[in-house]
Design a protein around this motif. Structure first.
Motif, mmCIF file in Angstrom:
data_model
loop_
_atom_site.group_PDB
_atom_site.id
_atom_site.type_symbol
_atom_site.label_atom_id
_atom_site.label_comp_id
_atom_site.label_asym_id
_atom_site.label_seq_id
_atom_site.Cartn_x
_atom_site.Cartn_y
_atom_site.Cartn_z
ATOM 1 N N LYS A 1 0.868 -1.505 -0.513
ATOM 2 C CA LYS A 1 0.115 0.225 -0.169
ATOM 3 C C LYS A 1 0.768 1.196 0.065
ATOM 4 C CE LYS A 1 -1.457 3.737 2.315
ATOM 5 N NZ LYS A 1 -1.038 4.268 2.908
ATOM 6 N N LEU A 2 0.714 2.371 -1.091
ATOM 7 C CA LEU A 2 1.346 3.183 -1.263
ATOM 8 C C LEU A 2 0.347 4.676 -1.427
ATOM 9 C CD1 LEU A 2 3.439 2.984 -3.743
ATOM 10 C CD2 LEU A 2 1.586 1.696 -3.808
ATOM 11 N N SER A 3 1.249 6.101 -1.327
ATOM 12 C CA SER A 3 0.371 7.025 -1.456
ATOM 13 C C SER A 3 0.690 7.389 -2.948
ATOM 14 C CB SER A 3 0.323 8.412 -0.607
ATOM 15 O OG SER A 3 2.010 8.668 -0.454
ATOM 16 N N ASP A 4 -0.350 7.984 -3.774
ATOM 17 C CA ASP A 4 0.360 7.896 -4.909
ATOM 18 C C ASP A 4 1.494 9.268 -4.975
ATOM 19 O OD1 ASP A 4 -0.406 10.713 -4.372
ATOM 20 O OD2 ASP A 4 -1.919 10.923 -5.005
ATOM 21 N N ASP A 5 2.377 9.981 -3.933
ATOM 22 C CA ASP A 5 3.499 10.931 -4.042
ATOM 23 C C ASP A 5 4.175 9.696 -3.436
ATOM 24 O OD1 ASP A 5 1.721 13.560 -4.282
ATOM 25 O OD2 ASP A 5 1.789 13.556 -1.620
ATOM 26 N N ASP A 6 4.194 8.984 -3.193
ATOM 27 C CA ASP A 6 5.419 7.301 -3.236
ATOM 28 C C ASP A 6 5.056 6.933 -4.762
ATOM 29 O OD1 ASP A 6 5.182 8.197 -0.476
ATOM 30 O OD2 ASP A 6 3.822 6.630 -0.055
ATOM 31 N N LEU A 7 4.376 6.544 -5.295
ATOM 32 C CA LEU A 7 4.403 6.122 -6.687
ATOM 33 C C LEU A 7 5.023 6.881 -7.896
ATOM 34 C CD1 LEU A 7 3.468 3.209 -7.934
ATOM 35 C CD2 LEU A 7 2.042 4.581 -8.903
ATOM 36 N N GLU A 8 4.716 8.383 -7.734
ATOM 37 C CA GLU A 8 5.900 9.505 -8.003
ATOM 38 C C GLU A 8 7.483 9.344 -7.953
ATOM 39 O OE1 GLU A 8 6.913 11.929 -11.444
ATOM 40 O OE2 GLU A 8 4.664 10.795 -11.109
ATOM 41 N N HIS A 9 7.188 9.165 -6.268
ATOM 42 C CA HIS A 9 8.793 9.166 -6.160
ATOM 43 C C HIS A 9 9.684 8.153 -6.918
ATOM 44 C CE1 HIS A 9 9.040 13.144 -3.493
ATOM 45 N NE2 HIS A 9 8.449 12.391 -2.883
ATOM 46 N N ILE A 10 9.038 6.751 -6.578
ATOM 47 C CA ILE A 10 9.259 5.899 -6.644
ATOM 48 C C ILE A 10 9.361 4.801 -7.906
ATOM 49 C CG2 ILE A 10 9.348 3.340 -6.691
ATOM 50 C CD1 ILE A 10 8.323 3.983 -3.599
ATOM 51 N N HIS A 11 8.538 5.417 -9.238
ATOM 52 C CA HIS A 11 7.966 5.697 -10.876
ATOM 53 C C HIS A 11 8.007 6.541 -10.960
ATOM 54 C CE1 HIS A 11 8.920 1.159 -10.776
ATOM 55 N NE2 HIS A 11 8.607 0.744 -10.093
ATOM 56 N N PRO A 12 8.767 7.423 -11.447
ATOM 57 C CA PRO A 12 8.023 8.551 -11.547
ATOM 58 C C PRO A 12 7.638 8.936 -13.437
ATOM 59 C CG PRO A 12 10.676 8.606 -11.666
ATOM 60 C CD PRO A 12 9.969 8.105 -11.312
ATOM 61 N N GLY A 13 6.133 9.916 -12.956
ATOM 62 C CA GLY A 13 5.641 10.059 -14.673
ATOM 63 C C GLY A 13 4.953 8.433 -15.455
ATOM 64 N N GLU A 14 5.108 7.323 -14.331
ATOM 65 C CA GLU A 14 4.387 6.043 -15.128
ATOM 66 C C GLU A 14 3.568 6.115 -14.222
ATOM 67 O OE1 GLU A 14 6.884 2.022 -14.728
ATOM 68 O OE2 GLU A 14 8.630 3.164 -15.168
ATOM 69 N N PRO A 15 2.376 5.612 -15.805
ATOM 70 C CA PRO A 15 1.039 5.363 -15.233
ATOM 71 C C PRO A 15 0.643 4.398 -13.816
ATOM 72 C CG PRO A 15 1.132 5.057 -17.069
ATOM 73 C CD PRO A 15 2.407 5.371 -16.803
ATOM 74 N N ALA A 16 -0.073 4.185 -13.072
ATOM 75 C CA ALA A 16 0.408 3.585 -11.490
ATOM 76 C C ALA A 16 -0.738 1.926 -12.085
ATOM 77 C CB ALA A 16 -1.194 4.189 -10.564
ATOM 78 N N GLU A 17 -0.578 2.128 -13.312
ATOM 79 C CA GLU A 17 -1.249 0.372 -13.742
ATOM 80 C C GLU A 17 -0.534 -0.060 -13.993
ATOM 81 O OE1 GLU A 17 -5.221 3.557 -13.602
ATOM 82 O OE2 GLU A 17 -3.277 3.562 -14.365
ATOM 83 N N ARG A 18 0.422 0.818 -14.889
ATOM 84 C CA ARG A 18 1.661 -0.689 -15.155
ATOM 85 C C ARG A 18 2.748 -0.720 -14.544
ATOM 86 N NH1 ARG A 18 5.395 3.693 -18.974
ATOM 87 N NH2 ARG A 18 3.818 3.545 -20.220
ATOM 88 N N VAL A 19 2.260 0.676 -13.449
ATOM 89 C CA VAL A 19 3.408 -0.029 -11.978
ATOM 90 C C VAL A 19 2.858 -1.373 -11.060
ATOM 91 C CG1 VAL A 19 4.351 0.800 -9.630
ATOM 92 C CG2 VAL A 19 4.173 2.314 -11.794
ATOM 93 N N CYS A 20 1.503 -1.242 -11.011
ATOM 94 C CA CYS A 20 1.495 -1.871 -10.399
ATOM 95 C C CYS A 20 1.212 -3.427 -10.933
ATOM 96 C CB CYS A 20 -0.471 -1.936 -9.827
ATOM 97 S SG CYS A 20 -1.553 -0.891 -9.211
ATOM 98 N N ASP A 21 0.962 -3.611 -12.357
ATOM 99 C CA ASP A 21 1.271 -4.731 -13.226
ATOM 100 C C ASP A 21 2.929 -4.886 -13.390
ATOM 101 O OD1 ASP A 21 -0.999 -5.030 -14.159
ATOM 102 O OD2 ASP A 21 -0.926 -4.168 -16.231
ATOM 103 N N THR A 22 3.647 -4.388 -13.641
ATOM 104 C CA THR A 22 5.433 -4.437 -12.702
ATOM 105 C C THR A 22 5.256 -4.591 -11.547
ATOM 106 O OG1 THR A 22 5.638 -3.161 -14.401
ATOM 107 C CG2 THR A 22 7.349 -3.849 -12.638
ATOM 108 N N TRP A 23 4.763 -5.226 -10.123
ATOM 109 C CA TRP A 23 5.039 -5.759 -9.116
ATOM 110 C C TRP A 23 4.239 -6.811 -9.558
ATOM 111 C CZ3 TRP A 23 3.970 -0.037 -5.997
ATOM 112 C CH2 TRP A 23 5.406 0.172 -5.916
ATOM 113 N N HIS A 24 2.974 -7.076 -9.634
ATOM 114 C CA HIS A 24 2.262 -8.481 -9.671
ATOM 115 C C HIS A 24 3.050 -9.684 -10.171
ATOM 116 C CE1 HIS A 24 -1.755 -6.511 -8.501
ATOM 117 N NE2 HIS A 24 -1.803 -6.240 -9.285
ATOM 118 N N GLU A 25 4.005 -8.895 -11.164
ATOM 119 C CA GLU A 25 4.694 -9.664 -11.756
ATOM 120 C C GLU A 25 6.112 -10.395 -10.997
ATOM 121 O OE1 GLU A 25 6.187 -8.302 -15.916
ATOM 122 O OE2 GLU A 25 3.825 -8.027 -16.585
ATOM 123 N N ALA A 26 6.035 -9.264 -10.226
ATOM 124 C CA ALA A 26 7.603 -9.909 -9.345
ATOM 125 C C ALA A 26 6.866 -10.165 -8.150
ATOM 126 C CB ALA A 26 7.885 -7.988 -8.989
ATOM 127 N N GLY A 27 5.585 -10.197 -7.613
ATOM 128 C CA GLY A 27 5.047 -11.210 -6.411
ATOM 129 C C GLY A 27 3.724 -10.841 -5.711
#
Length: 322
Positions: free
Chosen positions: A189-215
């Motif tokens: 669980k993270l905030s949209d600000d956290d997400l922007e720091h970790i994956h700047p400029g990437e759509p949240a849905e794409r990041v979610c899929d990356t993390w799902h693939e990682a486990g």
């Protein structure tokens, strides 16, 4: 019989807020805070047995932390009596009630975990281990925290909230470590600000899929007044934020995490890899979590709601979560 306890591993921080004073002095009001400690408090107040794993100093702030956690019903038997000082965070609130922090954290008790301290016995027999925030990235203890996550993953659900503090830790550290965290975690669980720091400029849905693939099975991204995105193994839904008169947002994300874990715990879903969790129950849990977070925003400071009337003498706690 499966454990009913949820363990929360991490820091307890003295949050200092400016109070009324003369023009020639700054008066600070200090309240107990820190993301993991806030989550443990909120879990216990909601009715989930919560065990806090923290290194609590013997200074005056440490005494404040023990009293606060204990009054909320948190189990402190997993804590370490630490010789180092407590962490101090000085908060500044903007017009929307959003907090910005400056940290006084060098050499503090919270980051000094050793492998000898973080044993399986200290973690205990728990259904879930939640951690995140600074204890997961601050040396020298971060390595021991990560090792504990990996060791516990075989017997309990693992939950992580990165809670990025870019003023204190370079976001590149979070980006480098996320693949390891995803391999260990069942829920992030993270905030949209956290997400922007970790994956700047990437759509949240794409990041979610990356993390799902990682486990990671469940990813929840909170978006303040825009609600939350819930993603379960690639299936997604949006949960709205309840209408709220915001006093401040201190502790709101931590309360959301607690609400989410509490609802999953009450549904009997914690204790394994979350393989049985589908989108509908995840959305229901996130809807409840949004309600808990909104109640926290409606009062000053990190003061999460109670599912019952609070004990006599506990001040400022709002009652009932519905």
């Amino acid at each position: 019989m499966p454990s009913t306890q949820v363990a929360v591993l991490g820091e307890c921080v003295a949050d200092a807020f400016a109070a009324d004073g003369s023009e020639n002095e700054l008066t600070l009001r200090v309240l107990p805070g820190g993301g993991p400690a806030n989550t443990a408090v909120a879990l216990a107040r909601l009715g989930t047995p919560a065990r806090f794993l923290g290194r609590l100093s013997g200074d005056s702030f440490g005494a404040l932390f023990r009293a606060h956690l204990g009054a909320s019903g948190v189990d402190l038997t997993g804590c370490v009596e630490a010789a180092e000082p407590s962490t101090l965070a000085v908060a500044t609130l903007d017009e929307a009630g959003q907090a910005r922090y400056s940290f006084h954290a060098e050499g503090a008790a919270d980051w000094a975990w050793s492998a000898a301290e973080l044993t399986a016995e200290r973690v205990g027999d728990v259904s879930c281990l939640h951690t995140g925030s600074l204890a997961l990235v601050r040396a020298p203890g971060a390595e021991a925290v990560e090792e504990t996550l990996a060791a516990t993953a075989a017997r309990a659900t693992i939950s992580i909230d990165p809670n990025v503090r870019a003023a204190l830790v370079d976001p590149a550290v979070y980006r480098e470590r996320m693949p390891r965290w995803c391999a260990a975690a069942d829920m992030i669980k993270l905030s949209d600000d956290d997400l922007e720091h970790i994956h700047p400029g990437e759509p949240a849905e794409r990041v979610c899929d990356t993390w799902h693939e990682a486990g990671v099975h469940l990813v929840v991204v909170t978006r303040g007044p825009r609600g939350a995105l819930v993603s379960v193994a690639g299936e997604r839904a949006t949960v709205p934020a309840p209408p709220t008169t915001v006093v401040d947002t201190v502790g709101a994300g931590d309360s959301f995490t607690a609400g989410l874990l509490h609802r999953l715990h009450a549904s009997g879903l914690l204790g394994g890899r979350l393989d049985r969790l589908g989108l509908d129950p995840a959305v229901e849990a996130a809807t409840f979590a949004a309600r808990v977070a909104s109640l926290t925003c409606s009062v000053a400071g990190a003061n999460p709601p109670w599912a019952r009337r609070p004990p006599e003498g506990v001040k400022g706690a709002n009652v009932t979560t519905g």
